[in-house]
Design a protein around this motif. Structure first.
Motif, PDB file in Angstrom:
ATOM      1  N   ASP A   1       0.824  -1.210   0.000  1.00  0.00           N
ATOM      2  CA  ASP A   1       0.000   0.000   0.000  1.00  0.00           C
ATOM      3  C   ASP A   1       0.854   1.255   0.000  1.00  0.00           C
ATOM      4  O   ASP A   1       0.459   2.289  -0.541  1.00  0.00           O
ATOM      5  N   VAL A   2       2.016   1.155   0.632  1.00  0.00           N
ATOM      6  CA  VAL A   2       2.875   2.323   0.802  1.00  0.00           C
ATOM      7  C   VAL A   2       4.329   1.935   0.565  1.00  0.00           C
ATOM      8  O   VAL A   2       4.686   0.759   0.612  1.00  0.00           O
ATOM      9  N   PHE A   3       5.150   2.965   0.321  1.00  0.00           N
ATOM     10  CA  PHE A   3       6.572   2.755   0.076  1.00  0.00           C
ATOM     11  C   PHE A   3       7.399   3.576   1.053  1.00  0.00           C
ATOM     12  O   PHE A   3       7.017   4.676   1.447  1.00  0.00           O
ATOM     13  N   ASP A   4       8.580   3.049   1.392  1.00  0.00           N
ATOM     14  CA  ASP A   4       9.594   3.759   2.164  1.00  0.00           C
ATOM     15  C   ASP A   4      10.883   3.550   1.381  1.00  0.00           C
ATOM     16  O   ASP A   4      11.463   2.465   1.399  1.00  0.00           O
ATOM     17  N   LEU A   5      11.337   4.592   0.659  1.00  0.00           N
ATOM     18  CA  LEU A   5      12.342   4.400  -0.378  1.00  0.00           C
ATOM     19  C   LEU A   5      13.550   5.317  -0.246  1.00  0.00           C
ATOM     20  O   LEU A   5      13.443   6.446   0.235  1.00  0.00           O
ATOM     21  N   GLY A   6      14.694   4.831  -0.741  1.00  0.00           N
ATOM     22  CA  GLY A   6      15.852   5.679  -0.915  1.00  0.00           C
ATOM     23  C   GLY A   6      15.632   6.604  -2.104  1.00  0.00           C
ATOM     24  O   GLY A   6      14.788   6.342  -2.972  1.00  0.00           O
ATOM     25  N   SER A   7      16.396   7.678  -2.183  1.00  0.00           N
ATOM     26  CA  SER A   7      16.136   8.721  -3.177  1.00  0.00           C
ATOM     27  C   SER A   7      16.235   8.234  -4.615  1.00  0.00           C
ATOM     28  O   SER A   7      15.373   8.562  -5.442  1.00  0.00           O
ATOM     29  N   ALA A   8      17.274   7.457  -4.938  1.00  0.00           N
ATOM     30  CA  ALA A   8      17.473   7.051  -6.323  1.00  0.00           C
ATOM     31  C   ALA A   8      16.286   6.246  -6.844  1.00  0.00           C
ATOM     32  O   ALA A   8      15.777   6.495  -7.942  1.00  0.00           O
ATOM     33  N   VAL A   9      15.833   5.288  -6.052  1.00  0.00           N
ATOM     34  CA  VAL A   9      14.701   4.448  -6.469  1.00  0.00           C
ATOM     35  C   VAL A   9      13.411   5.255  -6.476  1.00  0.00           C
ATOM     36  O   VAL A   9      12.589   5.152  -7.395  1.00  0.00           O
ATOM     37  N   ALA A  10      13.222   6.102  -5.469  1.00  0.00           N
ATOM     38  CA  ALA A  10      11.990   6.891  -5.390  1.00  0.00           C
ATOM     39  C   ALA A  10      11.828   7.802  -6.597  1.00  0.00           C
ATOM     40  O   ALA A  10      10.769   7.818  -7.249  1.00  0.00           O
ATOM     41  N   LEU A  11      12.865   8.550  -6.914  1.00  0.00           N
ATOM     42  CA  LEU A  11      12.758   9.534  -7.985  1.00  0.00           C
ATOM     43  C   LEU A  11      12.688   8.891  -9.360  1.00  0.00           C
ATOM     44  O   LEU A  11      12.257   9.535 -10.325  1.00  0.00           O
ATOM     45  N   ALA A  12      13.073   7.634  -9.464  1.00  0.00           N
ATOM     46  CA  ALA A  12      12.978   6.929 -10.743  1.00  0.00           C
ATOM     47  C   ALA A  12      11.610   6.279 -10.944  1.00  0.00           C
ATOM     48  O   ALA A  12      11.324   5.761 -12.024  1.00  0.00           O
ATOM     49  N   ASN A  13      10.746   6.315  -9.908  1.00  0.00           N
ATOM     50  CA  ASN A  13       9.473   5.587  -9.990  1.00  0.00           C
ATOM     51  C   ASN A  13       8.271   6.422  -9.554  1.00  0.00           C
ATOM     52  O   ASN A  13       7.268   5.882  -9.090  1.00  0.00           O
ATOM     53  N   THR A  14       8.346   7.725  -9.740  1.00  0.00           N
ATOM     54  CA  THR A  14       7.262   8.596  -9.279  1.00  0.00           C
ATOM     55  C   THR A  14       5.937   8.327  -9.991  1.00  0.00           C
ATOM     56  O   THR A  14       4.878   8.685  -9.469  1.00  0.00           O
ATOM     57  N   ALA A  15       5.978   7.692 -11.154  1.00  0.00           N
ATOM     58  CA  ALA A  15       4.735   7.387 -11.878  1.00  0.00           C
ATOM     59  C   ALA A  15       3.879   6.383 -11.111  1.00  0.00           C
ATOM     60  O   ALA A  15       2.680   6.248 -11.385  1.00  0.00           O
ATOM     61  N   LEU A  16       4.470   5.691 -10.140  1.00  0.00           N
ATOM     62  CA  LEU A  16       3.722   4.701  -9.357  1.00  0.00           C
ATOM     63  C   LEU A  16       3.074   5.301  -8.115  1.00  0.00           C
ATOM     64  O   LEU A  16       2.366   4.608  -7.389  1.00  0.00           O
TER      65      LEU A  16
END
Length: 377
Positions: free
Chosen positions: A121-136
């Motif tokens: 339901d939710v994500f807790d992400l490092g910056s590189a992965v987060a910023l590469a997947n904002t469409a989700l």
């Protein structure tokens, strides 16, 4: 310890593949209308759920009854206590999957389990992965959104930094001499004792560790090479210990020196009194993690209530009690709502915070991929 990886691990890919093969049941709650007629998965604030304050959101989340989280180890940033507090407060069952998974693994799980009731339901992400997947991510603004700095959030709330810290050196003062600077780690007394939290080509914590060391060796966010060279020297001196540290390795003495986030190192002081933590002078490399809602969350109301909880005074203080630095700390200090005792236990930091940009991170990652193995091979 949680590895915020920049690339997927083969192990979790196998696990995720197994989950797909088992074909979990389809989610039934996604898409339910709120009392205001807004689809729950499209709600952008608590107001969309109607009611007074957050009562509409709370009611909708309780009706769903469950929340799926992933990659949240109980000893990472106090997530064990956070999960329990949320579940107890709202009577919502929290399903915590793959606690030691990586950031990319979270994204893989969301993609592979899309439409299933077991999807995150939710994500807790490092910056590189987060910023590469904002469409989700689903845009959502928590009640405390305006108290978070503009540089720490997407304008529409699609992602928001929730907690972070500074890279530090933790060491067992009963087993090694006092550590004041990074250069101390080259001394013969540290032979076979210096561990890094993961492989910096894959793990966010280790990546930041090498970057912090680079700052002490004449490097910068634009030049991570001096950090790689330093670890090469550690390897040649026999001081580098190629073991991923965990609370168990720290407490057993297997990893008496650990380069890692300060909140992870400080957490060990509560269990090992001889464990000390230092943020090296003029090397204040800071990093914050990214909180986001899966746009295809099977429990969209619970996902939004979870965000509200994390960014509330209660949630932010729970991060702080795990030695993580809450993103709303400044506002809470001003309002007098910060946990003063926990805040006072954070290690002192000398110099201005350094937070690499995405471009700097990408360039450093490429350099590491080309040179790390050679340096410590």
């Amino acid at each position: 310890m949680k590895k915020l990886r920049l690339a997927a691990s083969a192990l979790v890919l196998v696990v995720a593949g197994g989950l797909v093969a088992c074909a979990p049941p389809e989610s039934k709650d996604k898409g339910e209308k709120t009392s205001t007629g807004v689809n729950a998965s499209e709600a952008t604030s608590a107001a969309d759920f109607g009611g007074t304050d957050m009562s509409g959101l709370v009611d909708a989340a309780k009706k769903e009854g469950e929340l799926n989280v992933i990659a949240l180890p109980p000893d990472w940033a106090n997530y064990g206590a956070i999960i329990k507090a949320f579940g107890d407060k709202y009577g919502i069952k929290v399903n915590s999957a793959q606690p030691d998974a990586a950031s990319q693994d979270e994204i893989n799980a969301a993609t592979q389990q899309k439409g299933k009731s077991t999807a995150p339901d939710v994500f807790d992400l490092g910056s590189a992965v987060a910023l590469a997947n904002t469409a989700l991510f689903a845009p959502y603004k928590v009640a405390k959104f305006d108290e978070i700095g503009a540089e720490m959030k997407a304008p529409d709330g699609a992602w928001v930094n929730d907690y972070g810290g500074y890279v530090s050196i933790g060491y067992d003062s009963a087993k090694v001499p006092e550590v004041k600077t990074v250069d101390d780690l080259l001394r013969p007394e540290f032979k076979g004792k210096v561990a890094l939290n993961g492989d910096p080509t894959q793990a966010g914590a280790a990546f930041s560790g090498v970057m912090m060391v680079a700052l002490t060796q004449g490097g910068s966010p634009d030049d991570i090479a001096p950090g790689v060279n330093f670890f090469g020297k550690l390897k040649q001196a026999g001081n580098f210990l190629p073991v991923d540290p965990t609370p168990a390795t720290v407490e057993s003495g297997q990893t008496p020196v650990v380069v890692d986030w300060d909140y992870l190192n400080v957490a060990e002081t509560k269990k090992l009194p001889s464990w000390k933590v230092v943020v090296p002078p003029n090397a204040a490399l800071a990093g914050y993690y990214y909180q986001a809602i899966n746009k295809d969350a099977p429990h969209p109301a619970a996902a939004r209530l979870w965000q509200e909880f994390l960014f509330s005074d209660e949630g932010q203080n729970l991060y702080l009690q795990g030695s993580a630095r809450p993103v709303r700390a400044d506002a809470m200090v001003k309002a007098g709502t910060i946990d003063k005792a926990a805040y006072g236990q954070l290690p002192p930091v000398e110099g201005s915070a350094v937070i690499p940009t995405q471009q700097q991170t990408d360039a450093a990652k490429k350099y590491l991929e080309a040179n790390w193995a050679k340096a410590i091979g």
